[in-house]
Design a protein around this motif. Sequence first.
Motif, short mmCIF file in Angstrom:
data_model
loop_
_atom_site.label_atom_id
_atom_site.label_comp_id
_atom_site.label_asym_id
_atom_site.label_seq_id
_atom_site.Cartn_x
_atom_site.Cartn_y
_atom_site.Cartn_z
N LYS A 43 0.87 -1.19 0.00
CA LYS A 43 0.00 0.00 0.00
C LYS A 43 0.89 1.22 0.00
O LYS A 43 1.67 1.43 0.92
CB LYS A 43 -0.88 0.00 1.25
N VAL A 44 0.81 2.03 -1.04
CA VAL A 44 1.64 3.23 -1.04
C VAL A 44 0.79 4.47 -0.77
O VAL A 44 -0.39 4.50 -1.07
CB VAL A 44 2.40 3.40 -2.37
N ASN A 45 1.46 5.43 -0.17
CA ASN A 45 0.80 6.69 0.17
C ASN A 45 0.66 7.50 -1.11
O ASN A 45 1.65 7.94 -1.69
CB ASN A 45 1.67 7.43 1.19
N ILE A 46 -0.57 7.66 -1.60
CA ILE A 46 -0.73 8.41 -2.84
C ILE A 46 -1.61 9.65 -2.63
O ILE A 46 -2.25 10.12 -3.56
CB ILE A 46 -1.30 7.54 -3.98
N THR A 47 -1.61 10.17 -1.40
CA THR A 47 -2.40 11.38 -1.16
C THR A 47 -1.58 12.62 -1.50
O THR A 47 -0.38 12.67 -1.26
CB THR A 47 -2.79 11.47 0.32
N PRO A 48 -2.22 13.63 -2.08
CA PRO A 48 -1.52 14.90 -2.29
C PRO A 48 -1.26 15.57 -0.94
O PRO A 48 -1.87 15.20 0.06
CB PRO A 48 -2.51 15.74 -3.11
N SER A 104 -2.21 21.58 -1.62
CA SER A 104 -1.40 21.56 -2.84
C SER A 104 -2.12 20.79 -3.94
O SER A 104 -2.87 19.87 -3.66
CB SER A 104 -0.08 20.85 -2.60
N LYS A 105 -1.87 21.17 -5.16
CA LYS A 105 -2.30 20.31 -6.26
C LYS A 105 -1.22 20.26 -7.33
O LYS A 105 -0.35 21.13 -7.40
CB LYS A 105 -3.64 20.76 -6.84
N LYS A 106 -1.29 19.20 -8.11
CA LYS A 106 -0.31 19.00 -9.17
C LYS A 106 -0.74 19.79 -10.40
O LYS A 106 -1.90 19.71 -10.80
CB LYS A 106 -0.30 17.51 -9.51
N THR A 107 0.19 20.55 -10.97
CA THR A 107 -0.12 21.20 -12.25
C THR A 107 0.98 20.81 -13.23
O THR A 107 2.02 20.31 -12.83
CB THR A 107 -0.14 22.73 -12.12
N TYR A 108 0.74 21.02 -14.49
CA TYR A 108 1.71 20.63 -15.51
C TYR A 108 1.94 21.78 -16.48
O TYR A 108 1.03 22.54 -16.80
CB TYR A 108 1.20 19.41 -16.29
N LYS A 109 3.20 21.89 -16.92
CA LYS A 109 3.52 22.84 -17.99
C LYS A 109 3.95 22.06 -19.22
O LYS A 109 4.65 21.06 -19.10
CB LYS A 109 4.64 23.78 -17.55
N THR A 110 3.56 22.54 -20.38
CA THR A 110 3.93 21.81 -21.60
C THR A 110 5.15 22.46 -22.25
O THR A 110 5.48 23.61 -21.98
CB THR A 110 2.76 21.81 -22.62
N GLY A 111 5.80 21.70 -23.11
CA GLY A 111 7.01 22.17 -23.77
C GLY A 111 6.71 23.12 -24.92
O GLY A 111 5.60 23.11 -25.46
N SER A 112 7.70 23.91 -25.29
CA SER A 112 7.57 24.78 -26.48
C SER A 112 8.14 24.07 -27.69
O SER A 112 7.60 24.13 -28.78
CB SER A 112 8.35 26.08 -26.28
N ILE A 113 9.27 23.37 -27.46
CA ILE A 113 9.90 22.65 -28.58
C ILE A 113 9.21 21.30 -28.75
O ILE A 113 8.85 20.91 -29.85
CB ILE A 113 11.41 22.44 -28.29
N PHE A 114 9.02 20.62 -27.61
CA PHE A 114 8.40 19.28 -27.66
C PHE A 114 7.02 19.36 -27.01
O PHE A 114 6.91 19.53 -25.80
CB PHE A 114 9.29 18.27 -26.96
N LYS A 115 6.00 19.23 -27.83
CA LYS A 115 4.64 19.49 -27.37
C LYS A 115 4.10 18.40 -26.44
O LYS A 115 3.12 18.61 -25.73
CB LYS A 115 3.68 19.67 -28.56
N GLY A 159 6.55 12.80 -8.37
CA GLY A 159 5.95 11.90 -9.35
C GLY A 159 4.43 11.84 -9.26
O GLY A 159 3.82 12.63 -8.53
N PRO A 160 3.84 10.90 -10.01
CA PRO A 160 2.38 10.82 -10.04
C PRO A 160 1.75 10.49 -8.69
O PRO A 160 0.54 10.66 -8.52
CB PRO A 160 2.11 9.68 -11.03
N TYR A 161 2.55 10.05 -7.73
CA TYR A 161 1.99 9.58 -6.45
C TYR A 161 1.28 10.68 -5.67
O TYR A 161 0.52 10.39 -4.76
CB TYR A 161 3.09 8.95 -5.59
N THR A 162 1.57 11.96 -5.97
CA THR A 162 0.89 13.04 -5.27
C THR A 162 -0.23 13.66 -6.11
O THR A 162 -0.75 14.72 -5.77
CB THR A 162 1.90 14.13 -4.84
N GLU A 163 -0.57 13.01 -7.21
CA GLU A 163 -1.73 13.40 -8.02
C GLU A 163 -3.01 13.15 -7.22
O GLU A 163 -3.10 12.16 -6.49
CB GLU A 163 -1.82 12.52 -9.26
N GLU A 164 -4.00 13.99 -7.46
CA GLU A 164 -5.29 13.72 -6.85
C GLU A 164 -5.99 12.62 -7.63
O GLU A 164 -5.91 12.57 -8.86
CB GLU A 164 -6.13 15.01 -6.86
N ASN A 165 -6.63 11.72 -6.92
CA ASN A 165 -7.43 10.65 -7.53
C ASN A 165 -6.68 9.80 -8.55
O ASN A 165 -7.25 9.33 -9.52
CB ASN A 165 -8.67 11.24 -8.23
N ILE A 166 -5.38 9.64 -8.34
CA ILE A 166 -4.60 8.83 -9.29
C ILE A 166 -4.74 7.36 -8.93
O ILE A 166 -4.87 7.00 -7.76
CB ILE A 166 -3.11 9.25 -9.29
#
Lengths: 521, 521
Positions: free
Chosen positions: A7-12, A16-27, A61-68
């Motif tokens: 059982k791993v701890n996967i609570t954010p 806090s929440k996870k956000t993502y930024k996308t690349g300019s060169i690599f979409k 990593g993804p482990y602190t994502e909400e509802n992952i």
Amino acid sequence: MNIKNLKVNITPFTGSKKTYKTGSIFKDIRVPFREISLSNGNQSNCVNNPNKAIELYDPSGPYTEENIKINIIKGLPKIRENWIKSREKNSTQMSLAKKGIITPEMEYAAIREEVSPKKVKDAIAKGEAIIPANINHPELEPMIIGREFLVKINSNIGNSALSSGIGEEVEKMIWSIRWGADTVMDLSTGKDIHETREWIIRNSPVPIGTVPIYQAVEKCNGIIEDLTWEAYRDVLIEQAKQGVDYFTIHAGVLKDYIKFAKERKLGIVSRGGAILAKWCTIHKKENFLYTHFEEICEIMRAYDICFSLGDGLRPGCIADSNDQSQFAELKTLGELTITAHKFDIQTMIEGPGHVPLNKIKENMDKQIELCNNAPFYTLGPLTTDISCGYDHITSSIGAAFIGWLGTAMLCYVTPKEHLGLPDREDVKQGIIAHKIAAHSADLAKDHPMALRWDNAMSDARRNFRWQDQFNLSLDPENARKLHNRDLTKEEQEKASFCSMCGPKFCSMKINQEANELSKRK
Amino acid sequence: MNIKNLKVNITPFTGSKKTYKTGSIFKDIRVPFREISLSNGNQSNCVNNPNKAIELYDPSGPYTEENIKINIIKGLPKIRENWIKSREKNSTQMSLAKKGIITPEMEYAAIREEVSPKKVKDAIAKGEAIIPANINHPELEPMIIGREFLVKINSNIGNSALSSGIGEEVEKMIWSIRWGADTVMDLSTGKDIHETREWIIRNSPVPIGTVPIYQAVEKCNGIIEDLTWEAYRDVLIEQAKQGVDYFTIHAGVLKDYIKFAKERKLGIVSRGGAILAKWCTIHKKENFLYTHFEEICEIMRAYDICFSLGDGLRPGCIADSNDQSQFAELKTLGELTITAHKFDIQTMIEGPGHVPLNKIKENMDKQIELCNNAPFYTLGPLTTDISCGYDHITSSIGAAFIGWLGTAMLCYVTPKEHLGLPDREDVKQGIIAHKIAAHSADLAKDHPMALRWDNAMSDARRNFRWQDQFNLSLDPENARKLHNRDLTKEEQEKASFCSMCGPKFCSMKINQEANELSKRK
């Protein structure tokens, strides 16, 4: 613990929440950040937070994502798969950087650090920074280690003959990155070394390092005399194929240096160093990692694995610091770095150990002078020998100082150092102490991402936004718990003071009152 | 907790016993040391320990004596009574030193530090060190604070309106010195301020410091507007008579400096500083501690109390460090030091606060330049703002660094800093973190007493003398507990390894084997 029941701890983190930024060169790049939302308190002074939120670098990593939904058996998504497929054999981040090519890994790391991809590419080309990213570790979220970037920390996990199993070690990896470890070394020396590593790599978004000599010794049933280059090479290839991102290789422990270490109070305290010194002594031969160094380079280039050139002769106590053995080895590591760079292999150099504050700068200066600008990666250093049970604190003192002076990554030390194998709580304590050290170094280097975080905390403090203060802390739940301990429920929520000073002696409150008064008059 | 029911911990540390050294000049002096006996392991390399024991500086008082009977109601024995009686009115340690006289207090401190009484006397005469020793604190075991001596640490105790009682605070004092606090400040702001202090002083072998403005504000029912010089003076005299050894006095918070602090992110974070700034703002007058400074000097001289000139404008966050308000106040403190020295009053200067590593040296340099060589006494400094709940670690990073640079005493910070009033366990954690900092500073300054301790630990480590390693640690029981956690009873006692590496991967053991091999061949 069975891996299937893990059982791993996967609570954010709260707030806090996870956000993502996308690349300019690599979409297709999606770079994670931890966004801490700030409450609607008086934000008048918050010039840095117009959006009432702050973004932090996030290695968890993804482990602190909400509802992952995490499937340990399947492993993490292979985000690098297509990037790797498109490249030619034997191309490394360094070979590509030297050709002026920006890779997706480089842009990913650049976005994390809020710098240009060109800055990353140039640093990689010059050997001043590394992106540890084995072509067989497609689950990796790329990151960069180098003097011009945020100071990183490493957490050591791994079993010993006496304790721990696979499940515990996978859990320690996930727990490590939750608290801020940027890379994780699996130093297992007990049973199931191969399988433990497999589970760790498949579920790790951070680079994994190992010390292959440990498994080589295990393959020889612990009989150091029986070690051979061939046995070691097989282990290297086995681990390379699995996806290990960097190898600690003690190729600088030369036969001629062993006599220097005999004059020491504590001799050789590095496990790898001691193993190789014993082997050289038994066989009266030069260290096979040194004599076969170019073959090692060829293996590592094929998988784009980084060197972490091990300091097998690091001092293990204050009395042995900055001595002849240590600096003789460092000079050799510098020469090996030049060879590694010729093979386009990214390289960092390991450093001590136990060093008093007044001798730390010499370590950094010599490393810069001797090692072709490669990043330095130190264990502490611990600034005294007498703090058994609290060595995470002692190590963080030396680490903060050497980090400020230019060390790129700090290997953590836990409260169990010198005493036994760290458990989950020890790992957390070690990581937090070294996050403090790394962040203190970043602040001392005027890193804008670091100062932004401290300023958000100070603004929250001034305005008695307690929940924001907790959420901005390295360990929000612990801060919340300590604060609430002596207060009533209502005081916890709303009070413009805490139990340290009480309502009448709160300097922040008296400030506010004085400011109101001077405005009125 | 009722004071009469107070149970204090009066057990010695395992493996340690109290020993005493007598004076050469003053035969009735008995200076305590903590002697750690070392087991009969292989001591071949122990050149420093021919007697198989090591003596450490020991501020813990009679409470760590074996089979001692402590009577809290009666207080500690009055060891200084006769020394004080023999002196003239208004003679202070500094006035006597200036006349070339060595006092029993000076010889006592010299024996503790393993230096000559002359060195102590000269440092006191020049104002470079202080022996805080109120003539009404005869229970005191004298000690010295100065750049040329061992770095000291201070523990803050005291209640607030929200928590703690007399018994808890007396117990925190005894607990503080057990773990190594060299002085204790009673910062009570809650009820029973006078009585709490009385119990603390009568049972304290270490100097007690206070911030008298707190009690003055309490006497005015918390209404800062109602504060007067006369009310403050009465508090000073009341506390002087009780035996307080040093007073924090924020005489450098000048009216003109308040405007500088308004430009800050966090304003004024010192409680005393905030109180005085509010008073100046309300009354549009200069700080009465500044205007009445010479009268204060006269009171303090009569009891031989030391100044701890408070830094009411210290920075409370990274963004405010080394700013105009801070250094303007420091300059004024330097001027006040010269006045205090004219009155033969021993003086130290308080320092920050929150300062990033790269700005710490400027603090020390300016203090040395501006303050007539008086000792520096800093709170941390904390090297980042984001470590709520772990600020003892952050503080110990800055404290170790500034201690190495020349700060004479480090005020501890506990994990509860910024969150609430520390309890017993927080106090211990804070002290141990700052003992590590102070000792790291001593080592960096090449103090022979410091290196002796580390060498004894390294010798024990090399020879697997586990019990000696535990006994030589700052917290023997904790080290013992952590080590034993994963081992069988038999392994605990005898093993030449620990659970970190297990038997096959212990570098110390491999060293030994290799050395044996090379001897045989």
